[in-house]
Scaffold this active site. Structure first.
Site, short mmCIF file in Angstrom:
data_model
loop_
_atom_site.label_atom_id
_atom_site.label_comp_id
_atom_site.label_asym_id
_atom_site.label_seq_id
_atom_site.Cartn_x
_atom_site.Cartn_y
_atom_site.Cartn_z
N ASP A 233 0.85 -1.19 0.00
CA ASP A 233 0.00 0.00 0.00
C ASP A 233 0.88 1.25 0.00
O ASP A 233 1.85 1.34 0.76
CB ASP A 233 -0.91 0.02 1.23
N ASN A 241 -2.43 13.05 -4.01
CA ASN A 241 -3.51 13.59 -4.85
C ASN A 241 -3.83 15.03 -4.48
O ASN A 241 -4.10 15.87 -5.35
CB ASN A 241 -4.76 12.72 -4.72
N ASP A 250 -1.73 9.54 -10.52
CA ASP A 250 -1.66 8.45 -11.51
C ASP A 250 -0.21 8.16 -11.91
O ASP A 250 0.19 6.99 -12.06
CB ASP A 250 -2.47 8.83 -12.76
N GLU A 276 -4.67 2.53 -4.30
CA GLU A 276 -3.21 2.52 -4.20
C GLU A 276 -2.68 1.21 -3.67
O GLU A 276 -1.54 1.13 -3.19
CB GLU A 276 -2.74 3.68 -3.31
#
Length: 363
Positions: A233, A241, A250, A276
């Site tokens: 993770d 973000n 991304d 993620e």
């Protein structure tokens, strides 16, 4: 009957016998080729296709060496084969070229068969050092929808097997069938690959990993080899973000996926499980060995900044949970698979709780 007539009669009988023997050989050759066509057309996977080319066609044609060269500019076909666990190093007769690498120089003329003696300058890329060097060759361009997609190259140690003045209609027919089958199989594999691939990162998706996990658990239960899983993770991904936008997020996901994949073997499986999170299946790998790989992945992600297309840089870290299958566990495969992922997920939670950017084991 005069001696002359007896001699002529004997010669005619001999000629008739030779013609019948040749007709019988031709019939056998045609039958072999028909069987080859049926087997080749029936190939549903790339594995079946290349086996048909290198085994069935070689036998049917009584050739000494055959190579199949495909034009693969963006290495798309090679990536698909890698994801299908086909190691192209096992097939020295399967070759790939990129147009920018000089495909135009490989075989001239490109769009019609060329037959004759082997020429090192012209043919060395179609018959590399890893395969037998022929004395005579037939280079058959593979053309689909007026586009050159590769070459089927036939080689014989007999210098008279292929000559420049030999008719090539039959060979062109063979090349046309091969071209159609290559295109169909590659398209089928591409569709399957798309259905099992995460469109953003290009690695496998959750569906693929879950299917593969069931297969590998079943093999582990039958054969007793080790199987481990990692739950990975990205730490504080929401901040990525928030600070760099979803485009930046991304780009980070793609780079992290690439760094993870670079530490894995061809036999292992990497999939994006959502958001993620990534899951890795390590085939025939003990818990201790998997912890070493996990630490390499953690260090690779954290080892250098990720540079975004905007020029901005950021430091990413991952937390990793690792678990292994108990080979003595004889429960139903689906149950064992669920338990393995649950244990890896629990270990991931422990890594997060311990401060992130860590590798933890559930065992």
């Amino acid at each position: 009957m005069s001696n002359k007539l007896v001699t002529e009669n004997s010669q005619l009988r001999t000629q008739l016998k030779l013609l019948l023997e040749q007709a019988h050989r031709n019939q056998q050759i045609m039958q072999r080729y028909q069987e080859f066509d049926l087997k080749f057309i029936g190939a549903n996977t790339f594995q079946e296709l290349i086996d048909s080319v290198f085994d069935t066609l070689t036998e049917a044609s009584e050739l000494d060496v055959i190579t199949l060269t495909l034009i693969d500019p963006a290495a798309e076909i090679r990536r698909i084969l890698s994801d299908l666990r086909i190691d192209i190093s096992d097939y020295p007769n399967l070759l790939f070229v990129e147009e920018k690498d000089g495909a135009n120089e490989i075989a001239l003329p490109m769009r019609r068969p060329t037959l004759g003696s082997y020429n090192t300058t012209q043919h060395r890329r179609l018959f590399p050092d890893t395969v037998l060097k022929p004395a005579s060759v037939a280079i058959l361009p593979l053309i689909r929808r007026n586009t050159l997609i590769g070459w089927l190259s036939l080689g014989s140690l007999d210098p008279t097997r292929f000559t420049a003045n030999m008719a090539s209609d039959f060979l062109q027919h063979r090349a046309s069938i091969v071209a159609i089958c290559v295109e169909n199989v590659v398209n089928n594999e591409r569709l399957q690959h798309i259905g099992l691939t995460d469109p953003l990162t290009g690695v496998n998706n959750r569906r693929y990993v879950e299917r593969r996990l069931l297969e590998e658990v079943g093999r582990t239960q039958r054969h007793g080899y080790a199987l481990s899983a990692m739950y990975i993770d990205l730490d504080h991904f929401k901040k990525v973000n928030d600070n760099f936008g979803h485009q930046g997020g991304d780009e980070v996901l793609c780079e992290v996926a690439n760094r993870i994949k670079a530490e894995l073997r061809l036999s292992d499986a990497l999939g994006r499980f959502g958001g993620e999170e990534f899951v890795v299946l390590l085939i025939d790998a003990s818990l201790d060995a998997s912890l070493v790989v996990a630490e390499r992945i953690r260090a690779s992600v954290n080892g250098r900044p990720i540079v975004l297309n905007s020029g901005e840089e950021l430091q990413a870290t991952v937390s990793i949970g690792v678990a292994s299958v108990n080979t003595a566990d004889k429960q139903e495969s689906g149950t064992v698979a669920q338990q393995l992922l649950a244990k890896a997920d629990l270990a991931l939670y422990q890594a997060k709780k311990a401060g992130r950017n860590k590798v933890m084991s559930a065992d």
